[in-house]
Scaffold this motif. Sequence first.
Motif, PDB file in Angstrom:
ATOM      1  N   ALA A 196       0.843  -1.204   0.000  1.00  0.00           N
ATOM      2  CA  ALA A 196       0.000   0.000   0.000  1.00  0.00           C
ATOM      3  C   ALA A 196       0.874   1.249   0.000  1.00  0.00           C
ATOM      4  CB  ALA A 196      -0.929  -0.015   1.209  1.00  0.00           C
ATOM      5  N   ALA A 197       1.773   1.335  -0.975  1.00  0.00           N
ATOM      6  CA  ALA A 197       2.791   2.386  -0.965  1.00  0.00           C
ATOM      7  C   ALA A 197       2.225   3.777  -1.202  1.00  0.00           C
ATOM      8  CB  ALA A 197       3.868   2.072  -2.009  1.00  0.00           C
ATOM      9  N   ASN A 210      16.881   9.435  -2.075  1.00  0.00           N
ATOM     10  CA  ASN A 210      17.506   8.119  -1.960  1.00  0.00           C
ATOM     11  C   ASN A 210      16.438   7.063  -2.195  1.00  0.00           C
ATOM     12  OD1 ASN A 210      16.533   6.920   0.668  1.00  0.00           O
ATOM     13  ND2 ASN A 210      17.439   8.816   1.471  1.00  0.00           N
ATOM     14  N   VAL A 211      16.877   5.887  -2.569  1.00  0.00           N
ATOM     15  CA  VAL A 211      15.953   4.849  -3.020  1.00  0.00           C
ATOM     16  C   VAL A 211      15.035   4.396  -1.890  1.00  0.00           C
ATOM     17  CG1 VAL A 211      15.781   2.570  -4.083  1.00  0.00           C
ATOM     18  CG2 VAL A 211      17.661   4.095  -4.701  1.00  0.00           C
ATOM     19  N   LEU A 212      15.615   4.212  -0.709  1.00  0.00           N
ATOM     20  CA  LEU A 212      14.860   3.665   0.408  1.00  0.00           C
ATOM     21  C   LEU A 212      13.781   4.627   0.897  1.00  0.00           C
ATOM     22  CD1 LEU A 212      14.758   1.213   2.304  1.00  0.00           C
ATOM     23  CD2 LEU A 212      16.379   2.420   3.802  1.00  0.00           C
ATOM     24  N   LEU A 253       9.866   9.437  -8.481  1.00  0.00           N
ATOM     25  CA  LEU A 253      11.273   9.540  -8.090  1.00  0.00           C
ATOM     26  C   LEU A 253      11.793   8.183  -7.641  1.00  0.00           C
ATOM     27  CD1 LEU A 253      13.868  11.051  -7.437  1.00  0.00           C
ATOM     28  CD2 LEU A 253      12.889  11.606  -5.184  1.00  0.00           C
ATOM     29  N   HIS A 254      11.011   7.476  -6.816  1.00  0.00           N
ATOM     30  CA  HIS A 254      11.446   6.163  -6.365  1.00  0.00           C
ATOM     31  C   HIS A 254      11.587   5.196  -7.534  1.00  0.00           C
ATOM     32  CE1 HIS A 254      10.642   1.985  -4.940  1.00  0.00           C
ATOM     33  NE2 HIS A 254      11.634   2.317  -4.150  1.00  0.00           N
ATOM     34  N   GLY A 309       6.119  -5.561  -2.738  1.00  0.00           N
ATOM     35  CA  GLY A 309       5.673  -4.259  -3.217  1.00  0.00           C
ATOM     36  C   GLY A 309       6.798  -3.446  -3.836  1.00  0.00           C
ATOM     37  N   PRO A 310       6.584  -2.148  -4.043  1.00  0.00           N
ATOM     38  CA  PRO A 310       7.553  -1.340  -4.783  1.00  0.00           C
ATOM     39  C   PRO A 310       8.892  -1.179  -4.082  1.00  0.00           C
ATOM     40  CG  PRO A 310       5.767   0.034  -3.921  1.00  0.00           C
ATOM     41  CD  PRO A 310       5.355  -1.388  -3.726  1.00  0.00           C
ATOM     42  N   HIS A 311       8.963  -1.401  -2.774  1.00  0.00           N
ATOM     43  CA  HIS A 311      10.228  -1.273  -2.052  1.00  0.00           C
ATOM     44  C   HIS A 311      10.860  -2.634  -1.765  1.00  0.00           C
ATOM     45  CE1 HIS A 311      10.650   3.050  -1.184  1.00  0.00           C
ATOM     46  NE2 HIS A 311       9.331   3.069  -1.275  1.00  0.00           N
ATOM     47  N   MET A 312      10.444  -3.667  -2.469  1.00  0.00           N
ATOM     48  CA  MET A 312      11.051  -4.980  -2.274  1.00  0.00           C
ATOM     49  C   MET A 312      12.556  -4.885  -2.497  1.00  0.00           C
ATOM     50  SD  MET A 312       9.696  -8.512  -3.974  1.00  0.00           S
ATOM     51  CE  MET A 312      10.073 -10.107  -3.248  1.00  0.00           C
ATOM     52  N   CYS A 313      13.318  -5.659  -1.745  1.00  0.00           N
ATOM     53  CA  CYS A 313      14.778  -5.564  -1.750  1.00  0.00           C
ATOM     54  C   CYS A 313      15.339  -5.613  -3.166  1.00  0.00           C
ATOM     55  CB  CYS A 313      15.369  -6.693  -0.920  1.00  0.00           C
ATOM     56  SG  CYS A 313      17.170  -6.753  -0.954  1.00  0.00           S
ATOM     57  N   ALA A 314      16.068  -4.570  -3.531  1.00  0.00           N
ATOM     58  CA  ALA A 314      16.635  -4.495  -4.882  1.00  0.00           C
ATOM     59  C   ALA A 314      17.743  -5.515  -5.087  1.00  0.00           C
ATOM     60  CB  ALA A 314      17.163  -3.082  -5.138  1.00  0.00           C
TER      61      ALA A 314
END
Length: 387
Positions: A57-58, A80-82, A88-89, A335-340
């Motif tokens: 639910a970003a 920053n990415v995190l 932007l993300h 989700g969109p912040h899953m570990c890169a």
Amino acid sequence: MARPVPEIDIDLFGDASLRDPFANYRRLRDAGPLVKLRTPDVYAIGRFAEVQAALRAADCLISGQGVGFSDMFNAPKGMNVLQSDGDLHRRLRGAVTRPLTPARLARAREDLKALVTERVRALTGQGWFDAMPSLASFLPVEAVSHLVGLPDVGRERMLEWAAASFNLIGPRQEESDIASMREAFAFISTLSPDQVRDGSWAAELFGAAETGRLTMQEAMAAISAYVIPSLDTTILAKGHLLNNLANHPDQWALLKARPELIPAAVLEGVRHSSVLRWFSRVATADYAVDGMILPEGARVMLLYGCANRDERRYEDPDRFDIIRDARDHLAWGTGPHMCAGMNLARIEMEVLLEALIEQGVELTAGDGVMGTNTGLYGFASLPFRLD
């Protein structure tokens, strides 16, 4: 009418809980799908289904206002990415993940396997050693520092910077960690194209800035995503995996007999002993959690390791079982912040297990010492033998 949110008094950040968090995790899950902590004064979600939904639910639970509790950690918002959201993300994450696709990493797998095989051979039959610096840390430091293309001073300091960054997300800050983070940001700010290895990930990012695909500020932000948070998570996950296999000889025997289970063993390892404890989000609107309301503007902890031990999702979740289907685990988020970097982490752990099986070793672990990093769960030291 929304149900009331229970308030519980547990100390997730005391040393005892940091070394062994699972009793507190169970208390938090049993208290409700959403709880209010007294210390620190934030909301928390610890059940699997609710953490999974929150991570996806970003748009409502954002990262751009920081994902920790510390002003020091949350201060560099936006670039920053995190700790960014939306377009932007997506742009920053796209730059970071470009060299981390399975196809790109497949080219490096053979080299990574050769490196770790040599290390396993050197340690076999040598008696007791500390698995954390001697085996778990070896491949991440060699691989990441080389692939990123950092000068030597950066390679030497990456481990300290990574530990400091995750320690600063919690409610307490040590001056030594603050100094390390300042040193890391200062180092990154001095990087230039002529200082990094040709063909490296950092060189690609500088090239993207020179051609206008990224701004230089965005390129530097992407490089920081490699330099600061990229090592400790994989190192600590390897420590847990080695310890679990050594202390479950039936599972090690099964894995040696059926090496096709190596990918499943890696996923079960990171589910069972999740390294990342938590990140936080801020609600941009009232957010419903199974009939309870997280109010607009509130900060909420999402507890990854707690969710991965949820009895509502996994049968007998405290058992380490390499034939369990753990593909939906949340150790690397979702989700969109899953570990890169999860694809690289998987490869590093898989080639380590391949090398151990091919060497025909027996694994023995002594009594390890758990660390007290406020963001990461893992061994500070782990006596180990390969016989």
